[in-house]
Design an enzyme around this catalytic site. Structure first.
Site, mmCIF file in Angstrom:
data_model
loop_
_atom_site.group_PDB
_atom_site.id
_atom_site.type_symbol
_atom_site.label_atom_id
_atom_site.label_comp_id
_atom_site.label_asym_id
_atom_site.label_seq_id
_atom_site.Cartn_x
_atom_site.Cartn_y
_atom_site.Cartn_z
ATOM 1 N N HIS A 167 3.379 2.585 12.836
ATOM 2 C CA HIS A 167 2.447 3.698 13.087
ATOM 3 C C HIS A 167 3.028 4.771 14.003
ATOM 4 O O HIS A 167 2.274 5.494 14.649
ATOM 5 C CB HIS A 167 1.123 3.174 13.686
ATOM 6 C CG HIS A 167 0.373 2.261 12.772
ATOM 7 N ND1 HIS A 167 -0.851 1.739 13.096
ATOM 8 C CD2 HIS A 167 0.655 1.778 11.538
ATOM 9 C CE1 HIS A 167 -1.285 0.961 12.103
ATOM 10 N NE2 HIS A 167 -0.377 0.973 11.152
ATOM 11 N N HIS B 234 0.812 -1.218 0.000
ATOM 12 C CA HIS B 234 0.000 0.000 0.000
ATOM 13 C C HIS B 234 0.844 1.266 0.000
ATOM 14 O O HIS B 234 1.900 1.337 0.617
ATOM 15 C CB HIS B 234 -1.033 -0.005 1.126
ATOM 16 C CG HIS B 234 -0.490 0.027 2.520
ATOM 17 N ND1 HIS B 234 -0.182 1.216 3.163
ATOM 18 C CD2 HIS B 234 -0.210 -0.960 3.405
ATOM 19 C CE1 HIS B 234 0.247 0.935 4.391
ATOM 20 N NE2 HIS B 234 0.245 -0.369 4.562
ATOM 21 N N ASP C 298 6.077 0.749 6.670
ATOM 22 C CA ASP C 298 4.634 0.590 6.489
ATOM 23 C C ASP C 298 4.121 1.689 5.581
ATOM 24 O O ASP C 298 3.638 2.693 6.028
ATOM 25 C CB ASP C 298 3.960 0.629 7.869
ATOM 26 C CG ASP C 298 2.518 0.160 7.844
ATOM 27 O OD1 ASP C 298 2.069 -0.359 6.815
ATOM 28 O OD2 ASP C 298 1.846 0.333 8.872
ATOM 29 N N GLU D 201 -5.022 1.951 2.830
ATOM 30 C CA GLU D 201 -5.012 0.698 3.601
ATOM 31 C C GLU D 201 -5.157 0.993 5.085
ATOM 32 O O GLU D 201 -5.888 0.327 5.813
ATOM 33 C CB GLU D 201 -3.719 -0.084 3.329
ATOM 34 C CG GLU D 201 -3.690 -1.484 3.948
ATOM 35 C CD GLU D 201 -3.252 -1.532 5.405
ATOM 36 O OE1 GLU D 201 -3.550 -2.514 6.094
ATOM 37 O OE2 GLU D 201 -2.611 -0.561 5.869
ATOM 38 N N GLU D 202 -4.422 2.018 5.545
ATOM 39 C CA GLU D 202 -4.311 2.250 6.992
ATOM 40 C C GLU D 202 -5.628 2.613 7.653
ATOM 41 O O GLU D 202 -5.822 2.361 8.837
ATOM 42 C CB GLU D 202 -3.296 3.364 7.282
ATOM 43 C CG GLU D 202 -1.856 3.013 6.940
ATOM 44 C CD GLU D 202 -1.292 1.889 7.814
ATOM 45 O OE1 GLU D 202 -2.014 1.365 8.674
ATOM 46 O OE2 GLU D 202 -0.134 1.532 7.602
#
Lengths: 464, 464
Positions: free
Chosen positions: A419, A277, A289, A322-323
């Site tokens: 995150h 993503h 991420d 996505e997140e």
């Protein structure tokens, strides 16, 4: 020798010898591609560019739009075919000010960040007594009267694992804790960050309000701050916190997926769908991420492309959003669910080395898994019996019975960074990143070129 | 046996045998105290209490005043004599808002913090082009025209060392970089944090404006952000930063030192002066810097006290305002410089294990150093020829010729945490903390009880 055998194969039913020889050639080709990928610089180049030139790219914001434009330029420059953006609209939540402090009995600031979809406090914040719980179960069991009007604090005991498997269980503190607290009448909730580090950088992450629940301010304290608050609460005096979180829902905005292809020679052999993503949380630059995932999958696909057309088309999707709920993957499946996608695989667990294969193919395709496993063994990758599940973006395809292989990455330090503001390029080990590209290249070489049909899995097996 | 020998010593000139036996007894006593200290909980208790109940304690603020009151209560409860506060006034600088972002060509936020005594921007910040330098020397060599009106960025190459010795050299980027930049007409300066971690928590620290220099906004970027800015600058396009730092000078405020004593039996034998500093930077809770130092020295002194009165008075000072210029140590030396202080030692380098002895005693007192070294060897501590220098609070005494021994701590991770939000209790390893207490207890046992006079060092040796 090679030509003779191929010619023989063309004129006869495939004899065992004839099958074996091209398979050997394919294996030798895959080995060469795998080993060349151990010197890959394309994945690093993508990661470096995306994290530096775009940085954080929250879904639905102009930063994510810049990232899509950047992605299109990059994927075209790498030579991919059919590079384009497919957009969709989605509701967007953005972070505001974030402050937490203990007012009494031990005045000091705490490091806090809002969880996705958090409600807002007034600008000056709210002050209330803190009521602490050692687990989500303890909060669930608490009488409403203990919680009403208070700031709920929930801690947990997540620890470091190689497979990251504790995220599922302990992550519930983030995913459902806010709704439970709101139902019980809490003024707000702060949780111990869902992570494994000891740094004063809180971990954000999405949470969705349960049906009918009123949003309340919902934040995460950094782990050192959560421990500090626990020490205070243990002293047995009332602890008052002031909490200011001012996020906003800014309405519908555009997001999108970026798609690129390596065209195959056989339109009837089905499409191999891979990706990661493009969006990230807003606190870091989304290196682990998931710049890593888009970089690894594209770099591997490019290596197959540069080696000559594969049998099957390889489609690389860099998903949006996505997140914050998987809006990109939902839009993609809605638009493309009827296409002949025969295999999926996703990279969304950082940039550290692949350490195991989680197979997800029909029994008839066991030889494909065997060939992948044999090629990956020299990279320090072994096979497990855990079935493939892909990730948040491609899991629906797996659950629907599409064949898959997961190349599971080492997650030992993943939840140190996940995150947080610390998810930045400096954390990436270029050698481990290259090992990922090598593993993916070898797998794609086998799967995209397999002469046998790739079967769907029975629904039962897929639902495992 | 012991009594007999002591009686013999009292009646005669000290014979070699008579000296040796009490020395052996003293050594055996020191060994017992050392080994008991390996189970110490007092140092942890002090650290836990100070960092939890007070937290950050910037010099001259009400938080530092709360820390002094806390310290008096704690030191009295531990049984120390003559516990009191000695105050002084000092000018105080406090942090305001802190924001940095790249405006173009790659818009994103950067993690920044103001350096001590930084000038302020308007609330909305200033925007200017960034001009980057690879070292302080490069900035110094730059033509004023390159710098004028710009935001100067200076990076450096500090690396991790066990003795922390690179702080002196690379720290100059922080200490003098801002004055150099201001002299050349810079609008502001941001430096790569003086540290060795890769976390997005910038390192603050004091800098003093050189005579006649106009204060400008002066900040530190976290190391990942400094590397990000370097990557941007390397791309060769103009980089524009918006920087908002709104610290304020709030005028004269009260600060103070906290003093406690273990009374000795021999007023003529001189005072042993030890300590650390009570104030901390405002970003973390000052666990390594320097709750550890006040905790270690007080815990060791308490062990000597509890074992019976030592020959020499041990005075423990928890200094104020070390971080912002050493106002506490200056006030203390001005008030007590004429007292009979015969030995000093300071703990101000974190909570990790002591690994070496840096001796600073006159040649005549070599046997004292030998006895300390013999007692510390079982703790994994060896002797070096580097002379003792104490730290920021007691260095002046050493330079003036007062005897000293430095118990040098392992600084391998010290500059990961130093002056950052991450200097918190969770970083402390209780076992290494106890080893510190054991080493200090053994040293104090020898030094406070030494039968021989403790000599001053010749000025030349002291100035080494």
């Amino acid at each position: 020798m090679k030509k003779l055998l191929l010619a023989a194969a063309a004129f006869s039913a495939l004899t065992s010898a004839a099958v074996q020889a091209p398979a050997q050639n394919a294996a030798s080709q895959a080995e060469k591609l795998r080993d060349a990928a151990l010197k890959d610089d394309v994945a690093w180049d993508i990661m470096e560019g995306l994290t530096t030139e775009i940085g954080p790219r929250l879904a639905g914001t102009e930063a994510e739009a810049r990232a899509r434009d950047w992605a299109v330029r990059k994927l075209k420059s790498l030579g991919f075919a059919n590079v384009h953006i497919e957009t969709y609209d989605m509701p967007v939540w953005v972070r505001g000010e974030e402050r937490a402090e203990i007012v009494s009995p031990f005045p000091q600031k705490l490091a806090v960040t809002a969880l996705g979809n958090s409600g807002a406090t007034p600008v000056e914040g709210i002050a209330a007594e803190v009521v602490g719980f050692d687990s989500l179960a303890d909060l669930e069991a608490a009488a409403d009267a203990r919680v009403r009007g208070k700031i709920v604090f929930v801690t947990h005991s997540m620890t470091r694992t190689q497979d990251g498997s504790q995220y599922g269980y302990y992550g519930a503190v983030r995913r459902t804790g806010p709704s439970v607290a709101s139902r019980k009448g809490a003024a707000a909730i702060v949780i111990r960050s869902i992570g494994t580090d000891k740094r004063r950088n809180p971990h954000t992450g999405v949470q969705m309000w349960a049906q009918g629940v009123t949003p309340i301010p919902a934040g995460a304290l950094s782990i050192p701050d959560a421990e500090q608050l626990q020490r205070m609460l243990k002293r047995g005096k009332p602890v008052t916190m002031r909490l200011a979180l001012t996020p906003r829902n800014i309405g519908m905005r555009q997001s999108g997926n970026v798609i690129a292809e390596v065209p195959g020679t056989d339109r009837n052999a089905g499409i191999v769908l891979i990706g990661g993503h493009l969006d990230s949380w807003d606190l870091g630059t989304g290196a682990f991420d998931n710049a890593a995932g888009v970089a690894i999958t594209a770099a591997a696909a490019k290596r197959i492309m540069d080696a000559g057309r594969p049998r099957r088309t390889i489609r690389v999707v860099w998903f949006g959003a996505e997140e914050v709920g998987g809006n990109g993957s939902k839009a993609y499946r809605a638009a493309h669910g009827n296409e002949s996608i025969v295999f999926v695989s996703e990279s969304d667990f950082g940039a550290d080395r692949v350490w195991r294969i989680e197979p997800g193919m029909a029994a008839a395709n066991a030889p494909i898994v065997d060939r992948v496993a044999a090629l990956l063994a020299p990279l320090g990758i072994s096979r497990t019996t855990l079935p493939a599940s892909a990730g948040a973006d491609l899991g629906d395809w797996v659950r629907a019975g599409v064949a898959a292989i997961d190349l599971q990455q080492d997650g030992t330090r993943y939840f140190d960074l996940h995150h947080t503001p610390d998810d930045t390029l400096d954390k990436v080990d270029p050698e481990q990143l290259r090992q990922n590209v090598a593993a993916w290249t070898a797998m794609l070489s086998v799967v995209a070129n397999a002469r046998e049909p790739i079967e769907r899995r029975p629904a039962a097996a897929a639902a495992q």
